[in-house]
Write an enzyme that holds these catalytic residues in place. Structure first.
Site, PDB file in Angstrom:
ATOM      1  N   HIS A  28       7.022 -25.509   8.440  1.00  0.00           N
ATOM      2  CA  HIS A  28       5.903 -26.196   9.105  1.00  0.00           C
ATOM      3  C   HIS A  28       4.536 -25.888   8.488  1.00  0.00           C
ATOM      4  O   HIS A  28       3.645 -26.738   8.524  1.00  0.00           O
ATOM      5  CB  HIS A  28       5.849 -25.799  10.592  1.00  0.00           C
ATOM      6  CG  HIS A  28       6.981 -26.370  11.394  1.00  0.00           C
ATOM      7  ND1 HIS A  28       7.001 -26.357  12.762  1.00  0.00           N
ATOM      8  CD2 HIS A  28       8.133 -26.975  11.009  1.00  0.00           C
ATOM      9  CE1 HIS A  28       8.123 -26.919  13.203  1.00  0.00           C
ATOM     10  NE2 HIS A  28       8.833 -27.300  12.151  1.00  0.00           N
TER      11      HIS A  28
ATOM     12  N   ASP B 189       0.849  -1.194   0.000  1.00  0.00           N
ATOM     13  CA  ASP B 189       0.000   0.000   0.000  1.00  0.00           C
ATOM     14  C   ASP B 189       0.886   1.246   0.000  1.00  0.00           C
ATOM     15  O   ASP B 189       2.118   1.146  -0.154  1.00  0.00           O
ATOM     16  CB  ASP B 189      -1.028  -0.041   1.149  1.00  0.00           C
ATOM     17  CG  ASP B 189      -0.408   0.204   2.515  1.00  0.00           C
ATOM     18  OD1 ASP B 189       0.832   0.342   2.611  1.00  0.00           O
ATOM     19  OD2 ASP B 189      -1.170   0.254   3.501  1.00  0.00           O
ATOM     20  N   HIS B 190       0.262   2.402   0.190  1.00  0.00           N
ATOM     21  CA  HIS B 190       0.989   3.678   0.086  1.00  0.00           C
ATOM     22  C   HIS B 190       2.082   3.856   1.138  1.00  0.00           C
ATOM     23  O   HIS B 190       3.043   4.582   0.921  1.00  0.00           O
ATOM     24  CB  HIS B 190      -0.009   4.839   0.182  1.00  0.00           C
ATOM     25  CG  HIS B 190      -0.852   4.817   1.416  1.00  0.00           C
ATOM     26  ND1 HIS B 190      -1.852   3.885   1.608  1.00  0.00           N
ATOM     27  CD2 HIS B 190      -0.831   5.579   2.539  1.00  0.00           C
ATOM     28  CE1 HIS B 190      -2.424   4.087   2.775  1.00  0.00           C
ATOM     29  NE2 HIS B 190      -1.822   5.111   3.367  1.00  0.00           N
TER      30      HIS B 190
ATOM     31  N   ARG C 184      -2.115 -31.086   9.544  1.00  0.00           N
ATOM     32  CA  ARG C 184      -2.608 -29.813  10.107  1.00  0.00           C
ATOM     33  C   ARG C 184      -2.973 -28.832   8.992  1.00  0.00           C
ATOM     34  O   ARG C 184      -3.963 -28.101   9.098  1.00  0.00           O
ATOM     35  CB  ARG C 184      -1.533 -29.230  11.032  1.00  0.00           C
ATOM     36  CG  ARG C 184      -1.308 -30.132  12.229  1.00  0.00           C
ATOM     37  CD  ARG C 184       0.049 -29.983  12.851  1.00  0.00           C
ATOM     38  NE  ARG C 184       0.245 -30.989  13.896  1.00  0.00           N
ATOM     39  CZ  ARG C 184       1.417 -31.242  14.469  1.00  0.00           C
ATOM     40  NH1 ARG C 184       2.491 -30.574  14.097  1.00  0.00           N
ATOM     41  NH2 ARG C 184       1.516 -32.157  15.400  1.00  0.00           N
TER      42      ARG C 184
ATOM     43  N   GLY D 102      -3.146  -5.998   7.732  1.00  0.00           N
ATOM     44  CA  GLY D 102      -4.310  -5.871   6.851  1.00  0.00           C
ATOM     45  C   GLY D 102      -4.109  -6.576   5.518  1.00  0.00           C
ATOM     46  O   GLY D 102      -4.990  -7.302   5.032  1.00  0.00           O
TER      47      GLY D 102
ATOM     48  N   HIS E  32       3.240 -32.279   9.535  1.00  0.00           N
ATOM     49  CA  HIS E  32       2.661 -30.950   9.326  1.00  0.00           C
ATOM     50  C   HIS E  32       1.530 -30.969   8.299  1.00  0.00           C
ATOM     51  O   HIS E  32       0.665 -30.099   8.317  1.00  0.00           O
ATOM     52  CB  HIS E  32       3.735 -29.957   8.891  1.00  0.00           C
ATOM     53  CG  HIS E  32       4.862 -29.868   9.864  1.00  0.00           C
ATOM     54  ND1 HIS E  32       4.695 -29.395  11.145  1.00  0.00           N
ATOM     55  CD2 HIS E  32       6.162 -30.230   9.758  1.00  0.00           C
ATOM     56  CE1 HIS E  32       5.848 -29.448  11.782  1.00  0.00           C
ATOM     57  NE2 HIS E  32       6.760 -29.964  10.974  1.00  0.00           N
TER      58      HIS E  32
ATOM     59  N   ARG F 267       6.264  -0.117   8.703  1.00  0.00           N
ATOM     60  CA  ARG F 267       6.335   0.730   9.894  1.00  0.00           C
ATOM     61  C   ARG F 267       6.851  -0.041  11.107  1.00  0.00           C
ATOM     62  O   ARG F 267       6.979   0.517  12.189  1.00  0.00           O
ATOM     63  CB  ARG F 267       4.950   1.287  10.228  1.00  0.00           C
ATOM     64  CG  ARG F 267       4.485   2.386   9.302  1.00  0.00           C
ATOM     65  CD  ARG F 267       3.060   2.785   9.616  1.00  0.00           C
ATOM     66  NE  ARG F 267       2.676   4.006   8.916  1.00  0.00           N
ATOM     67  CZ  ARG F 267       1.419   4.354   8.672  1.00  0.00           C
ATOM     68  NH1 ARG F 267       0.424   3.573   9.068  1.00  0.00           N
ATOM     69  NH2 ARG F 267       1.162   5.478   8.047  1.00  0.00           N
TER      70      ARG F 267
ATOM     71  N   THR G 192       1.753  -2.440   8.835  1.00  0.00           N
ATOM     72  CA  THR G 192       2.068  -3.508   9.803  1.00  0.00           C
ATOM     73  C   THR G 192       2.216  -4.880   9.152  1.00  0.00           C
ATOM     74  O   THR G 192       2.694  -5.815   9.797  1.00  0.00           O
ATOM     75  CB  THR G 192       0.932  -3.634  10.833  1.00  0.00           C
ATOM     76  OG1 THR G 192      -0.274  -3.927  10.114  1.00  0.00           O
ATOM     77  CG2 THR G 192       0.769  -2.354  11.649  1.00  0.00           C
TER      78      THR G 192
ATOM     79  N   CYS H  54       2.534  -3.746   3.998  1.00  0.00           N
ATOM     80  CA  CYS H  54       1.765  -2.530   4.285  1.00  0.00           C
ATOM     81  C   CYS H  54       2.378  -1.909   5.538  1.00  0.00           C
ATOM     82  O   CYS H  54       3.554  -2.125   5.811  1.00  0.00           O
ATOM     83  CB  CYS H  54       0.265  -2.817   4.394  1.00  0.00           C
ATOM     84  SG  CYS H  54      -0.256  -3.871   5.768  1.00  0.00           S
TER      85      CYS H  54
HETATM   86  C1  RB5 Z   1      -2.480   2.396   6.544  1.00  0.00           C
HETATM   87  O1  RB5 Z   1      -2.633   3.531   7.331  1.00  0.00           O
HETATM   88  C2  RB5 Z   1      -2.372   1.162   7.407  1.00  0.00           C
HETATM   89  O2  RB5 Z   1      -3.585   0.921   8.052  1.00  0.00           O
HETATM   90  C3  RB5 Z   1      -1.922  -0.038   6.600  1.00  0.00           C
HETATM   91  O3  RB5 Z   1      -0.701   0.236   5.996  1.00  0.00           O
HETATM   92  C4  RB5 Z   1      -1.718  -1.339   7.358  1.00  0.00           C
HETATM   93  O4  RB5 Z   1      -0.886  -1.160   8.447  1.00  0.00           O
HETATM   94  C5  RB5 Z   1      -2.935  -2.094   7.683  1.00  0.00           C
HETATM   95  O5  RB5 Z   1      -2.902  -3.195   8.253  1.00  0.00           O
END
Ligand code: RB5
Length: 154
Positions: A98, A8-9, A136, A70, A133, A109, A67, A65
């Site tokens: 596994h 993503d951005h 499962r 998402g 494995h 980030r 984190t 992205c």
């Molecule tokens: C974008 O602000 C953020 O929500 C996205 O990059 C990500 O971390 C979502 O899981």
């Protein structure tokens, strides 16, 4: 080897660096974007990469992205996808050995570029171990296909 990569951005710079890193190792990389820092909905790139992996257009996928959460959640909604979001090389390696993950995800980030490179290296070099494995993974597939798990009735 051919990989798909999406982001993503928030993760444009990290995606570009990881793409170049993979290409420097002779890996073909299909970039589904985004390459703009305009706000971009991560399910779009998560879905695109997941469909390419599930359809065997590529061998595996990388998603980034903010984190990694998402975009991996979106990818995991596509049948046949096992996407792992992780922040360390150990989890990346074990997720292949596994869990036979076919997509690796991480957060721009959350981790730095050197850790991201180590994660993709460990993940790409690891081999699925099969054996105990597989049962499962078959259970996960059963949940995905039937919304039910026989083993949970016992
Ligand atoms: C974008 O602000 C953020 O929500 C996205 O990059 C990500 O971390 C979502 O899981």
């Amino acid at each position: 080897m051919k990989l798909a990569i999406g982001n993503d951005h928030v993760a444009v710079d990290m995606k570009k660096e990881i793409k170049e890193y993979l290409e420097s190792k002779g890996i073909e990389v299909v970039d589904v974007g985004t390459n703009s820092t305009e706000r971009f909905n991560y399910p779009v790139s998560g879905y695109k990469v997941a469909k390419m992996v599930a359809g065997n257009e590529v061998d595996a996928g990388v998603l980034i992205c903010g984190t990694g959460v998402g975009i991996s959640l979106a990818a995991n909604k596509v049948r046949g996808i096992r996407a792992c979001v992780c922040s360390d090389p150990y989890t990346a390696r074990l997720s292949k050995q596994h869990n036979n993950t076919n997509i690796i995800a991480f957060g721009a980030r959350v981790i730095g570029i050197e850790t991201a490179k180590m994660i993709v290296d460990e993940w790409l070099n690891a081999k699925y171990e099969g054996g105990r494995h597989q049962n499962r993974i078959d259970m996960i597939k059963e949940i995905e296909e039937t919304q039910h798990l026989k083993a949970a009735e016992e």
